[in-house]
Design an enzyme around this catalytic site. Structure first.
Site, PDB file in Angstrom:
ATOM      1  N   TYR A 179     -45.523  45.960  -5.518  1.00 26.15           N
ATOM      2  CA  TYR A 179     -44.972  45.238  -6.734  1.00 26.15           C
ATOM      3  C   TYR A 179     -43.705  44.503  -6.867  1.00 26.15           C
ATOM      4  O   TYR A 179     -43.356  44.044  -5.587  1.00 26.15           O
ATOM      5  CB  TYR A 179     -44.827  46.685  -7.871  1.00 26.15           C
ATOM      6  CG  TYR A 179     -46.089  47.240  -7.808  1.00 26.15           C
ATOM      7  CD1 TYR A 179     -47.219  46.609  -8.526  1.00 26.15           C
ATOM      8  CD2 TYR A 179     -46.510  48.407  -7.333  1.00 26.15           C
ATOM      9  CE1 TYR A 179     -48.688  47.324  -8.592  1.00 26.15           C
ATOM     10  CE2 TYR A 179     -47.584  49.259  -7.305  1.00 26.15           C
ATOM     11  CZ  TYR A 179     -48.656  48.611  -7.734  1.00 26.15           C
ATOM     12  OH  TYR A 179     -49.965  48.972  -7.937  1.00 26.15           O
ATOM     13  N   ARG A 317     -51.228  63.946  -5.522  1.00 22.96           N
ATOM     14  CA  ARG A 317     -52.511  64.349  -6.007  1.00 22.96           C
ATOM     15  C   ARG A 317     -52.422  65.743  -6.190  1.00 22.96           C
ATOM     16  O   ARG A 317     -53.382  66.349  -7.144  1.00 22.96           O
ATOM     17  CB  ARG A 317     -53.659  63.818  -4.859  1.00 22.96           C
ATOM     18  CG  ARG A 317     -53.884  62.262  -5.241  1.00 22.96           C
ATOM     19  CD  ARG A 317     -54.486  61.866  -3.928  1.00 22.96           C
ATOM     20  NE  ARG A 317     -53.792  61.773  -2.709  1.00 22.96           N
ATOM     21  CZ  ARG A 317     -54.065  61.665  -1.409  1.00 22.96           C
ATOM     22  NH1 ARG A 317     -55.329  61.141  -1.333  1.00 22.96           N
ATOM     23  NH2 ARG A 317     -53.153  61.704  -0.348  1.00 22.96           N
TER      24      ARG A 317
HETATM   25  C1  FMN Z   1     -53.515  58.269  -9.322  1.00 24.58           C
HETATM   26  C2  FMN Z   1     -52.454  57.781  -8.710  1.00 24.58           C
HETATM   27  C3  FMN Z   1     -51.290  56.905  -9.402  1.00 24.58           C
HETATM   28  C4  FMN Z   1     -50.324  56.467  -8.440  1.00 24.58           C
HETATM   29  N1  FMN Z   1     -49.569  55.719  -9.169  1.00 24.58           N
HETATM   30  C5  FMN Z   1     -48.268  55.463  -8.570  1.00 24.58           C
HETATM   31  C6  FMN Z   1     -47.297  54.795  -9.348  1.00 24.58           C
HETATM   32  O1  FMN Z   1     -47.244  54.442 -10.495  1.00 24.58           O
HETATM   33  N2  FMN Z   1     -46.145  54.405  -8.522  1.00 24.58           N
HETATM   34  C7  FMN Z   1     -45.892  55.070  -7.242  1.00 24.58           C
HETATM   35  O2  FMN Z   1     -44.969  54.575  -6.858  1.00 24.58           O
HETATM   36  N3  FMN Z   1     -46.766  55.568  -6.723  1.00 24.58           N
HETATM   37  C8  FMN Z   1     -47.821  55.863  -7.110  1.00 24.58           C
HETATM   38  N4  FMN Z   1     -49.151  56.422  -6.433  1.00 24.58           N
HETATM   39  C9  FMN Z   1     -48.879  57.158  -5.206  1.00 24.58           C
HETATM   40  C10 FMN Z   1     -48.173  58.412  -5.179  1.00 24.58           C
HETATM   41  O3  FMN Z   1     -46.881  58.467  -5.693  1.00 24.58           O
HETATM   42  C11 FMN Z   1     -48.255  59.062  -3.533  1.00 24.58           C
HETATM   43  O4  FMN Z   1     -47.230  58.226  -2.890  1.00 24.58           O
HETATM   44  C12 FMN Z   1     -49.663  59.034  -2.913  1.00 24.58           C
HETATM   45  O5  FMN Z   1     -50.497  59.845  -3.796  1.00 24.58           O
HETATM   46  C13 FMN Z   1     -49.286  60.057  -1.814  1.00 24.58           C
HETATM   47  O6  FMN Z   1     -49.076  61.192  -1.832  1.00 24.58           O
HETATM   48  P1  FMN Z   1     -49.986  62.416  -1.753  1.00 24.58           P
HETATM   49  O7  FMN Z   1     -50.776  62.579  -0.642  1.00 24.58           O
HETATM   50  O8  FMN Z   1     -48.928  63.609  -2.193  1.00 24.58           O
HETATM   51  O9  FMN Z   1     -50.953  62.250  -3.084  1.00 24.58           O
HETATM   52  C14 FMN Z   1     -50.265  57.009  -7.288  1.00 24.58           C
HETATM   53  C15 FMN Z   1     -51.074  57.687  -6.515  1.00 24.58           C
HETATM   54  C16 FMN Z   1     -52.148  58.121  -7.132  1.00 24.58           C
HETATM   55  C17 FMN Z   1     -53.151  59.047  -6.749  1.00 24.58           C
END
Ligand code: FMN
Length: 358
Positions: A179, A317
């Site tokens: 971004y 997640r």
């Molecule tokens: C549905 C969804 C939306 C996300 N939106 C953002 C966001 O708005 N800003 C951001 O920095 N990361 C966003 N991410 C990334 C998450 O913050 C995180 O880094 C990523 O899911 C990996 O972590 P996890 O393995 O615990 O899910 C998003 C991830 C998911 C699944």
């Protein structure tokens, strides 16, 4: 003795545990204004030590995605007050992620008069969903003038003040995942020839000026930043000087003293891993709190906390699908699986209806 579930501090704040809810876009903000459904969603997850909200735009120009919330209008501030009150009522703490999409945007998602802006007029490869016409290619952005840059930095500072007025405990600057801020940092998206482009000292000028302005507006103990060194999301290819650039940036941030750096590692989502050497450099260079994220479960979280790789661990997640994630990890209960099909769809389904344990 669990580190993950033990109380800790973040600047002046006491956190009830070391579990952070990662920022996650959920696209439920009809008209870009936060609503009661969103307050319910966040309050369901208030047992996290710290919630970081979904990316929220500091400006009409930053609203790249449909139903993304903002924090630049009076109605948005009022809407967010319901969210912060609901989380605080349960002893939770909450930061707002300030996210300006820059070139990862489509005009169909922007309000009238808003512009798709970026450091250079180079479109990001990839598609973007629009409510009006379905999938569209990311738009060709306008290269920002110096006046645009100055105005955008002021928008971040005002948005940070608005977030505090709405009851947030602080803000996280989204400097990751392709971004606007990362568009300035990376040489492929930033091909400017003025003082905002060229060597890292210039490509990092925008992020550091935003950090300075936000710290001036609300204080360093309320200012965090998310970065994704080696991230490739949103058309951000790797390049040779990546490690050197981000090491330099970590030093610059340390000198300014934001309360935390939140490191993204999306290898659990199929992205290339962030080298351990890079994480270690952040660890030794930055003296504030380090938040680690990406693919964590309780075992790996405890291990990395015990090894002092970071102070807080973010879960994305797992929190999305488990409102009571803290209790589930504590007791070793099974987790609900996330439903990808409802990640970004409007309404309560796949949002506030994931069951908690009885
Ligand atoms: C549905 C969804 C939306 C996300 N939106 C953002 C966001 O708005 N800003 C951001 O920095 N990361 C966003 N991410 C990334 C998450 O913050 C995180 O880094 C990523 O899911 C990996 O972590 P996890 O393995 O615990 O899910 C998003 C991830 C998911 C699944």
């Amino acid at each position: 003795m669990s580190l993950l579930f033990s109380q800790t501090t973040l600047g002046p704040l006491t956190l009830q545990n070391r579990m952070v809810m990662s920022p996650m876009a959920r696209n439920r903000a009809i008209g870009n204004v936060p609503n009661e459904l969103m307050a319910e969603y966040y309050s369901q997850r208030a047992t996290a030590g710290l919630i970081i909200t979904e990316g929220t735009s500091p400006s009409p120009n930053g609203l790249g995605y449909s139903r993304m919330p903002g924090i630049f209008s009076a109605a948005q501030i009022e809407g967010w007050k319901r969210v912060t009150a609901a989380v605080h009522a349960q002893g939770g703490k909450i930061f707002m992620q300030l996210m300006h999409c820059g070139r990862v945007a489509h005009p169909l998602n922007l309000p009238a008069g808003a512009r798709v802006l970026a450091p250079s007029a180079i479109a990001a490869a990839g598609d973007m969903y629009t409510d009006a016409e379905g999938m569209k290619q990311n738009a060709m952005p306008q290269a920002m003038t110096e006046a645009d840059i100055k105005a955008t930095i002021e928008e971040y500072a005002q948005a940070a003040k608005n977030a505090i007025a709405a009851g947030f405990d602080g803000v996280e600057l989204h400097g990751a995942n392709g971004y606007l801020i990362e568009q300035f940092i990376r040489p492929t998206s930033n091909q400017r020839t003025d003082r905002y482009g060229g060597p890292i000292e210039n490509r990092a000028r925008f992020v550091l000026e935003v950090v300075d302005a936000v710290i001036k507006a609300i204080g360093k103990e309320k200012t965090g930043i998310r970065l994704s060194p080696f991230g490739v999301f949103n058309d951000m290819p790797p390049y040779d000087a990546m490690e050197a650039d981000y090491t330099w940036l970590a030093q610059q941030l340390d000198a300014r003293g934001p309360v935390y750096i939140h490191l993204v590692d999306h290898s659990s989502m199929g992205a290339p891993p962030v080298p351990d050497s890079m994480k270690a450099k952040f660890r030794t260079t930055f003296r504030g709190t380090l938040i680690l994220s990406g693919g964590y479960d309780a075992v790996r979280a405890e291990r990395d906390l015990a090894a002092c790789k970071g102070e807080l661990i973010a879960f994305g997640r797992p929190f999305l699908a488990n409102p009571d994630l803290v209790a589930r990890l504590k007791s070793g209960a099974p987790l609900n699986a996330p439903d990808f099909g409802t990640f970004y769809t409007p309404g309560a389904k796949g949002y506030t209806d994931y069951p908690a344990l009885g």
